[in-house]
Design an enzyme around this catalytic site. Structure first.
Site, short mmCIF file in Angstrom:
data_model
loop_
_atom_site.label_atom_id
_atom_site.label_comp_id
_atom_site.label_asym_id
_atom_site.label_seq_id
_atom_site.Cartn_x
_atom_site.Cartn_y
_atom_site.Cartn_z
N ASP A 40 -3.03 0.06 -5.70
CA ASP A 40 -4.09 -0.78 -5.14
C ASP A 40 -5.21 0.05 -4.50
OD1 ASP A 40 -2.43 -2.83 -5.83
OD2 ASP A 40 -2.33 -3.75 -3.85
N HIS A 86 -0.70 2.91 -3.34
CA HIS A 86 -2.13 2.82 -3.06
C HIS A 86 -2.82 4.15 -3.40
CE1 HIS A 86 -0.38 -0.42 -0.66
NE2 HIS A 86 -1.57 -0.99 -0.69
#
Length: 427
Positions: A241, A388
């Site tokens: 992400d 992430h």
């Protein structure tokens, strides 16, 4: 003249006698009317007696407003007695049928057995938290769902009595008599709990996250366009992400994936795509999925339906400008999802992809060993793994080779989300 007076006198006497004869009839009618009014009024109930009566009924799996009992009653029997409900909604593994005129909602599983009975009566709505606590003591558990406080009393091994009080209110909105064992009788799809631990989070944050995990798992099962995990097969998906970033964390992750010959799925933020289109193109040209993660990483639950639609469209436009493709998968920031987010995604032809393992690489202080441990100690068939690639997440590229190597040793196939879920990544 005297004759005239005599006639008037007779008339007055006649009227007086007539009135006197009628009066007892009126007096007799009044009590009957009052009796009828009293019959239609429900007797006032002392709050402590009311709560005691609610508990006694709940211990039998019932509410005061309905004769139906969880577990032993079939919804078909309820329909036969009460007729069709005003509305039926699916939620999680069950269905909820609302009988609005009766202030009752019935929860039942696909097989028919009732697992939840809810009362929205005026008597219930007269109860506040202090009355509840005085009568029953502190709740065994307090939960939060949306804007509601849910106060849970475990009455038996299977039955819970729940008082639901909105955060914006002072009194009970409704009560629920819930039978977990009945709910477990239904055939469940393959749904994984969300795993991942961290010692770097404040207690309040950790508690809220655990509550979210439970709530979102139930919420997601009500919608065909929401995914927490893939099928019960030895495959996993690595997802990333928040990128692309300016410090080459995203680039490093792409290079590692390419080195090991595995495919990843990147949920990019729209404005970051516009800032770093070359990284986005690199991910796409390397065969990884480029998907949407909102335009500015704002919580979409703070927006209305049209606001979510516009955010999805802006993110899609940024990705299309970079790679000439429009994604059909989307991940809301923080995983926060509500009805507007779901419905806006449906309208814009998106599947919502969440996760079943959170590496918690986003926590300040997280190190590569902890990220690896969160994956390897929890991995199951069909896991969607969350990581992430912002500039701060320098430990994630360090952890990734160890994760890939060990997963491959355990014979897990590492695939992208399109392969795992069998749905289109692009429109």
């Amino acid at each position: 003249m005297y004759r005239h007076k005599f006639v008037v006198l007779i008339v007055i006497v006649f009227i007086t006698l007539l009135t006197a004869c009628q009066q007892p009839v009126d007096q007799d009618a009044t009590p009957k009317e009052n009796e009828k009014e009293e019959e239609t009024k429900s007797p006032e109930i002392d709050e402590s007696d009311l709560i005691s009566s609610i508990v006694q009924a709940a211990e039998q799996g019932k509410i005061l407003e309905a004769p139906f009992q969880t577990e032993t009653t079939s919804f078909l029997d309820i329909k036969e007695e009460w007729g069709d409900p005003d509305q039926v909604d699916q939620a999680g593994y069950g269905y909820y049928a609302a009988y609005e005129d009766r202030n009752v909602t019935i929860g039942y599983i696909q097989e028919g057995a009732v697992f939840d009975v809810r009362s929205y009566s005026d008597d219930v709505k007269s109860i506040d938290y202090s009355m509840m606590e005085e009568a029953l003591g502190e709740p065994d558990e307090t939960r939060y769902y949306g804007e509601d406080h849910i106060y849970v009393y475990q009455l038996t091994d299977d039955i819970q009595l729940k008082f639901i009080i909105p955060q914006s209110g002072e009194t009970v909105h409704h009560i629920s008599v819930f039978n977990q064992s009945t709910l477990e009788q239904t055939e469940h799809e393959y749904v994984l709990d969300i795993k991942g631990l961290s010692g770097h989070l404040p207690d309040e944050t950790w508690s809220s996250m655990l509550t979210w995990r439970k709530d979102i798992q139930v919420f997601a099962q009500a919608y065909e366009n929401m995914w927490l995990n893939g099928p019960d097969q030895p495959m996993v998906a690595l997802t990333f992400d928040d990128g692309p970033d300016e410090e080459d964390v995203t680039n490093s992750v792409i290079d590692i994936l390419d080195e090991y010959g595995v495919k990843g799925s990147f949920f990019f933020v729209g404005e970051n795509v516009e800032k770093h289109p070359d990284v986005v193109k690199k991910a796409d040209e390397s065969g990884h999925l480029v998907l949407g993660h909102s335009y500015q990483h704002k919580n979409l639950k703070s927006m209305n339906f049209q606001g979510v639609v516009e955010d999805l469209q802006m993110t899609e436009a940024a990705i299309f400008e970079a790679i000439g493709k429009k994604p059909a998968m989307f991940r809301p920031p923080f995983g926060d999802t509500d009805f507007d987010v779901v419905n806006a995604s449906k309208q814009e032809k998106y599947d919502i992809i969440l996760w079943s393992i959170d590496t918690i690489d986003w926590a300040d202080g997280a190190v590569s060993e902890e990220i690896v441990e969160n994956v390897l100690s929890n991995v199951r068939n069909g896991d969607i793994i969350l990581m992430h690639t912002t500039k701060e997440r320098v430990e994630t590229p360090k952890a990734l080779p160890m994760i890939i190597e060990e997963l491959q040793k355990r014979n897990f196939q590492i695939v992208d989300l399109e392969t795992m879920l069998g749905i289109n990544a692009y429109k």
